[in-house]
Structures are given as structure tokens and as C-alpha cells.
Design an enzyme around this catalytic site. Structure first.
Site: not given
Ligand code: PGA
Length: 251
Positions: A11, A13, A98, A100, A169, A175, A212, A233-234
């Protein structure tokens, strides 16, 4: 061996232009090679890079998914994108719900309607759920996730299990560098599978963990029986790290 093929989705983002996406996909393709992979691989670029990413990934094992979708086919919804537009951009799936997006106001009812609209347009779906730290510490995780999963799947038919995955998640792990332990992730993914099993065959449903995930934490997580992949994500912004996570998937 599980009957469920692992799915590793990145992802992105609000990161990467079309030009950056093309470079990223070229590097990812070089890493993954042309042979068969244990895992299904997907990336979720922002809307503006969907078309460029889909072109760059064409003919490869990398699938392209949007990060969100609106439930309406068209109309007065400034800033939103329909499922048909995502299909036209060359993507074949989307994330829905998601955390967010939920934090920005997306409701359970909208998640359900958006899952339905995406499936109706022929898109596959990764529906996200997850609890906050306060909810986990208050012992509310099970009730909260049960509500989110039941609500989000309200309009899904049993036969659609193959085109729908659920990503668990925990918000406190997204994050933050604070990955859930494999034990917590396993236990909670099993809970999600049980609840989703009220509607869908639990043996066929893929449940992913997200929060993460890194090349270091992936092997411990992906080795668990109820964790069928990862939403990253990251670490997915770096093709080297993402490819390493794909490589950690186990059959
Ligand atoms: P992250 O994000 O791996 O940066 O923690 C995961 C996500 O929000 O899908």
C-alpha cells in the site's frame, strides 16, 4: 500446505508519481523474475499513478489495486473515484476500509457499499479492519472486529470468497514500527476468519496481517497458520524491501 495462496500487497498510500511508479515496478520485476512465485503480489498506487503502474506491470505477476473506491457509479462526488474508473485505469482490485480512510470519516455502511460496488465492477477487494490501542487495552478488540467484519461483509455472497481478502491491521501497529507479535497477529487473524466464516468459507478466505511488516518481521508472521499474507505500507515503498517480504511468503 495451505489451500490458500499467500497474497503480499504493498500500500503506497500518498506516495509516488507515475514516473516513480514505473521505476519502482521495473526494479520490482527484476527482483521477482519471470518464474512462478509462491505468493500473489499486488501494489496499491495512488489514483494518479494507477494507469502508469498498470502499464509498467503488464505481462508480469504484479497486480495493481486502487487504495479506495466510491460506491456510486458516477455523479457529484468531488475527489472520489468509481469502481468503473479503476477498471478503466487498468487495475483489477481495490482496498476498502483502510483505517486511514475510516479515520477520515468512512463508515461501516460505506465500507459495505464500496465492497459491493467494487465486486460488481469485477474488481477484487482487500477489506481492512483493525482496532485502536485504547480498544485493545480495554479488552474491546473482539467485539470491535466482529462488528467491523460483519458490517463490511454484509452485502457479500458466499461464492465471492475467491475475490475478497480481509486485512487485519491493528491501528497501533500501522506506521509505528510496533509490529504485532506473531502470536497476537495469529490469534486476531484467526478471530477475523471465524467471524467472516459466518458468511464465507473460512478455509478458502485469505486473511492478511498489516502493520509495520518489514523483511525482518515478515518470516515470523507469514509462518502462522491463519496469516495468509501481508498488507505492507512503509516497507513497500522500497522495491528491495518489498521483494524480500514477497520472498518470505510460505506455501
Ligand atoms: P505500515 O502500513 O506497513 O507502514 O505500518 C500498513 C498499512 O497501513 O497498510
Amino acid at each position: 500446505m495451505s489451500a490458500r495462496r499467500p497474497l503480499i500487497a504493498g500500500n503506497w498510500k500518498m506516495n509516488k508519481t507515475g514516473v516513480e511508479a514505473r521505476e519502482h515496478i521495473a526494479r520490482l520485476r527484476a527482483h521477482l523474475g519471470e518464474g512462478d512465485l509462491v505468493a500473489e503480489v499486488a501494489v496499491c498506487p495512488p489514483f494518479t499513478a494507477l494507469e502508469a503502474t498498470a502499464r509498467a506491470a503488464s505481462g508480469s505477476a504484479v497486480r495493481v489495486l486502487a487504495q479506495a473506491v466510491h460506491e456510486a457509479e458516477k455523479g457529484a462526488h468531488t475527489g472520489e473515484i468509481s469502481a468503473g474508473m479503476i477498471v478503466a485505469a487498468g487495475a483489477d482490485g481495490t482496498l476498502v476500509g483502510h483505517s486511514e480512510r475510516r479515520a477520515a470519516g468512512e463508515t461501516d455502511d460505506q465500507v459495505a457499499a464500496r465492497v459491493r460496488a467494487a465486486l460488481d465492477a469485477g474488481l477484487s477487494v482487500i477489506m481492512c479492519c483493525g482496532e485502536s490501542l485504547e480498544q485493545r487495552e480495554a479488552g474491546e478488540t473482539e467485539a470491535w472486529l466482529t462488528g467491523q467484519v460483519r458490517a463490511g461483509l454484509a452485502q457479500v455472497a458466499a461464492g465471492e470468497v475467491g475475490v475478497l481478502a480481509i486485512a487485519y491491521e491493528p491501528i497501533w501497529a500501522i506506521g509505528t514500527g510496533r509490529t504485532a507479535t506473531p502470536e497476537i497477529a495469529q490469534e486476531t487473524c484467526a478471530l477475523v476468519r471465524r467471524v467472516a466464516g459466518e458468511r464465507l468459507d473460512p478455509a478458502a478466505l485469505r486473511v492478511l496481517y498489516g502493520g509495520s511488516v518489514t523483511p525482518e518481521t515478515a518470516p515470523g508472521l507469514l509462518g502462522r497458520p491463519d496469516i495468509d499474507g501481508a498488507l505492507v505500507g512503509g516497507a513497500s515503498l522500497d522495491p528491495d524491501a518489498f521483494a524480500a517480504i514477497v520472498g518470505a511468503a510460505q506455501p
